[in-house]
Design an enzyme around this catalytic site. Structure first.
Site, short mmCIF file in Angstrom:
data_model
loop_
_atom_site.label_atom_id
_atom_site.label_comp_id
_atom_site.label_asym_id
_atom_site.label_seq_id
_atom_site.Cartn_x
_atom_site.Cartn_y
_atom_site.Cartn_z
N HIS A 97 0.85 -1.20 0.00
CA HIS A 97 0.00 0.00 0.00
C HIS A 97 0.88 1.24 0.00
CE1 HIS A 97 -4.19 -1.53 1.38
NE2 HIS A 97 -3.68 -2.24 0.40
N TYR A 119 3.46 6.42 10.29
CA TYR A 119 2.68 5.26 9.85
C TYR A 119 3.58 4.19 9.23
CZ TYR A 119 -1.52 2.74 8.43
OH TYR A 119 -2.51 1.80 8.31
N PRO A 151 -5.22 0.09 18.39
CA PRO A 151 -4.84 -0.35 17.04
C PRO A 151 -4.92 0.74 15.95
CG PRO A 151 -6.97 -1.26 17.65
CD PRO A 151 -6.45 -0.58 18.86
N TYR A 207 -9.49 5.63 6.86
CA TYR A 207 -9.70 5.99 8.26
C TYR A 207 -10.70 7.15 8.27
CZ TYR A 207 -5.50 3.34 9.65
OH TYR A 207 -4.59 2.34 9.89
P1 RFL Z 1 0.50 -11.95 21.32
O1 RFL Z 1 0.11 -12.01 19.90
O2 RFL Z 1 -0.53 -11.58 22.32
O3 RFL Z 1 1.11 -13.37 21.67
C1 RFL Z 1 1.37 -13.77 23.00
C2 RFL Z 1 1.34 -15.28 23.05
O4 RFL Z 1 1.70 -15.71 24.34
C3 RFL Z 1 0.82 -16.75 24.75
N1 RFL Z 1 0.83 -16.79 26.22
C4 RFL Z 1 1.47 -17.74 26.93
N2 RFL Z 1 2.18 -18.81 26.55
C5 RFL Z 1 2.72 -19.59 27.53
N3 RFL Z 1 2.54 -19.35 28.85
C6 RFL Z 1 1.82 -18.27 29.27
N4 RFL Z 1 1.66 -18.02 30.57
C7 RFL Z 1 1.25 -17.41 28.29
N5 RFL Z 1 0.51 -16.28 28.35
C8 RFL Z 1 0.26 -15.93 27.09
C9 RFL Z 1 -0.51 -16.36 24.13
O5 RFL Z 1 -1.39 -17.47 24.01
C10 RFL Z 1 -0.05 -15.83 22.78
O6 RFL Z 1 0.02 -16.86 21.81
O7 RFL Z 1 1.73 -10.95 21.55
P2 RFL Z 1 2.97 -10.58 20.60
O8 RFL Z 1 3.63 -11.82 20.06
O9 RFL Z 1 3.76 -9.61 21.38
O10 RFL Z 1 2.35 -9.87 19.33
C11 RFL Z 1 1.75 -8.62 19.43
C12 RFL Z 1 0.55 -8.52 18.49
O11 RFL Z 1 -0.24 -9.69 18.53
C13 RFL Z 1 -0.31 -7.33 18.87
O12 RFL Z 1 0.49 -6.18 19.16
C14 RFL Z 1 -1.29 -6.89 17.80
O13 RFL Z 1 -2.03 -7.93 17.27
C15 RFL Z 1 -2.21 -5.83 18.44
N6 RFL Z 1 -3.52 -5.84 17.85
C16 RFL Z 1 -3.69 -5.21 16.67
N7 RFL Z 1 -2.65 -4.52 16.15
C17 RFL Z 1 -2.80 -3.89 14.99
O14 RFL Z 1 -1.82 -3.29 14.51
N8 RFL Z 1 -4.01 -3.93 14.31
C18 RFL Z 1 -5.09 -4.65 14.81
O15 RFL Z 1 -6.14 -4.70 14.21
C19 RFL Z 1 -4.96 -5.30 16.03
N9 RFL Z 1 -5.98 -6.00 16.55
C20 RFL Z 1 -4.61 -6.53 18.45
C21 RFL Z 1 -5.82 -6.61 17.77
C22 RFL Z 1 -4.49 -7.12 19.71
C23 RFL Z 1 -5.55 -7.78 20.32
N10 RFL Z 1 -5.37 -8.29 21.65
C24 RFL Z 1 -4.05 -8.50 22.20
C25 RFL Z 1 -6.38 -8.39 22.61
C26 RFL Z 1 -6.88 -7.33 18.32
C27 RFL Z 1 -6.77 -7.91 19.59
C28 RFL Z 1 -7.95 -8.67 20.12
C1 PHB Z 2 -6.40 -4.35 10.11
O1 PHB Z 2 -6.30 -4.59 8.89
O2 PHB Z 2 -6.85 -5.20 10.91
C2 PHB Z 2 -5.98 -3.03 10.64
C3 PHB Z 2 -5.36 -2.14 9.79
C4 PHB Z 2 -4.97 -0.90 10.27
C5 PHB Z 2 -5.23 -0.56 11.58
C6 PHB Z 2 -5.83 -1.46 12.44
C7 PHB Z 2 -6.22 -2.70 11.96
O3 PHB Z 2 -4.86 0.67 12.05
#
Ligand code: RFL
Ligand code: PHB
Length: 396
Positions: A72, A386, A294, A200
């Site tokens: 993008h 970004y 996010p 957005y």
């Molecule tokens: P993760 O992905 O939360 O992975 C952590 C892993 O650790 C495991 N775990 C354990 N394992 C062993 N023993 C324990 N005691 C444990 N406790 C936990 C969990 O099962 C999991 O597999 O963290 P990591 O690797 O740091 O990655 C970070 C990203 O996942 C996160 O920053 C993003 O996904 C944030 N986020 C989003 N970011 C965006 O840029 N766009 C989004 O749309 C977006 N949607 C989200 C999100 C985060 C969410 N969370 C954490 C609630 C949506 C959600 C629901």
């Molecule tokens: C997504 O594709 O899930 C997404 C993209 C941009 C954002 C948050 C979520 O800022």
């Protein structure tokens, strides 16, 4: 069991770290509380910065991303019924972002790690970490009994609710937090994306975001009140509300293409940083140390940035015996973390409508958005953040 590096958590941070260590000839064991299917299906982020793309390639797991990821070159901002495009390459030194879902990145990393990496144990839940001199032990439950993994170093990649951060003594640890008075209702729909880049939208009804997963799957978000039950949002109500929030004054007929909604969930918004990101031989990476709302698409990219810095620090330690990069790990990462915290806060508070927001606050938001549309400097500030800021230090 013993490992040079014990990794708790098989999210993007833990998996990418395991792969980068493998490439550097350093053995690791990954412990993951959940099962493989759960980890692979968790719907989350979708935007990869260049450093994340490069790291995935360096990890050996970038082949499918290079085939299926979509580059993008900008985003669209919608506010006051009009649209404005932010052109990334023109404003941020030719740089771009890649749309490739976190679910797919995680699948690719797991497949490669199981094929040629060190042990990756699912359904192995860490209960705690103890340090004794140069030895660190992870206590975990697997197959119905408590087991131990002894390590030279432990990296907590166990997300926001993980246990690794408890290894930092309370008197040395500082937590910074902000919660927001709204959440996102996120949907996946079998409908072609409305536009070939992300939109957005600020509207007086609240924020909306149009993203995508492929040429046939849309990922869409609506600002909703905290505590919203997705069951209160039948499909037609979601589509109608999206159309209202994306409405354009010059093109009132503009509508999203609708399709079956295949997933619906509500996510709360929070900013949180735990400092420092290291205590003794325990280090924290990714959501275990910091989370962002996010809106700036930063969570996954910060997780990748942490483990890139960490993998280099371990490689240097292995080659030279020097812990200098491990010693500066927390400081190096926190500089990027706080920049991303600010950007995510800025995007969130500029685009959402708080429950008791005054007309004055709305005018400020619209003035800020108009400034981005009118000024190359203001747009460049958004674009650079970004696509990922360049900082002094190992990531450039
Ligand atoms: P993760 O992905 O939360 O992975 C952590 C892993 O650790 C495991 N775990 C354990 N394992 C062993 N023993 C324990 N005691 C444990 N406790 C936990 C969990 O099962 C999991 O597999 O963290 P990591 O690797 O740091 O990655 C970070 C990203 O996942 C996160 O920053 C993003 O996904 C944030 N986020 C989003 N970011 C965006 O840029 N766009 C989004 O749309 C977006 N949607 C989200 C999100 C985060 C969410 N969370 C954490 C609630 C949506 C959600 C629901
Ligand atoms: C997504 O594709 O899930 C997404 C993209 C941009 C954002 C948050 C979520 O800022």
């Amino acid at each position: 069991m013993h490992a040079t590096v014990g990794i708790i958590g098989a999210g993007p941070a833990g998996l990418l770290l395991a792969r980068l260590l493998h490439q550097a000839g350093i053995d690791s064991v990954v412990l993951e509380a959940r099962d493989r299917a759960y980890v692979e299906q968790r719907q989350r982020a979708g935007i990869l910065e260049q450093i994340t793309v490069d790291a995935l390639r360096a990890s050996g797991a970038g082949e499918r991303m290079d085939r299926e990821g979509i580059v993008h070159h900008g985003i669209e901002l919608r506010f006051d019924g009009r649209s404005h495009r932010v052109d990334f390459p023109a404003l941020a030194d030719g740089r771009n972002v890649m749309v490739y879902a976190q679910t797919e990145m995680v699948k690719d990393l797991i497949a490669l790690q199981l094929a040629e990496g060190g042990p990756l144990l699912f359904e192995a839940e860490a209960r705690g970490v103890s340090q004794d001199g140069d030895r660190v032990t992870v206590h975990y439950d697997r197959d119905g009994r408590e087991q131990t993994l002894t390590c030279d170093w432990v990296v907590g990649c166990d997300g926001f609710h993980g246990v690794a951060k408890d290894a930092i003594p309370e008197d040395l640890r500082r937590d910074y937090e902000r919660t927001y008075p709204y959440s996102w209702l996120g949907i996946l729909a079998d409908a072609p994306p409305v536009y070939d880049e992300l939109i957005y939208a600020h509207s007086d009804r609240g924020f909306a975001l149009a993203s995508m997963r492929s040429a046939t799957v849309s990922r869409l978000y609506l600002q909703v009140p905290n505590g919203t039950d997705p069951a209160d949002w039948p499909d037609e109500k979601i589509w109608d509300e999206l159309d209202r929030r994306f409405a354009l004054a010059e093109d009132p007929a503009w509508k999203l293409t609708r399709g079956p909604i295949t997933a619906k969930s509500v996510l709360p918004m929070r900013s949180h940083v735990t400092e420092p990101m290291r205590h003794g031989r325990v280090l924290l990476a990714g959501d275990a140390a910091h989370i962002v709302p996010p809106t700036g698409a930063k969570g996954l990219n910060l997780a990748a940035a942490d483990v890139i810095v960490l993998a280099r620090a371990f490689a240097r330690y292995r080659q030279t015996g020097s812990t200098d990069l491990l010693d500066t790990y927390s400081k190096t990462c926190l500089e990027r973390v706080w920049r991303a915290e600010h950007f995510s806060y800025f995007m969130t508070t500029t685009l959402h409508v708080a429950p008791e927001q005054s007309p004055f606050d709305t005018r400020l938001q619209l003035s800020q958005l108009a400034r981005v549309a009118a000024s190359r400097h203001a747009a460049a500030e958004l674009a650079e953040n970004y696509v990922g800021v360049r900082l002094d230090g190992p990531l450039g």
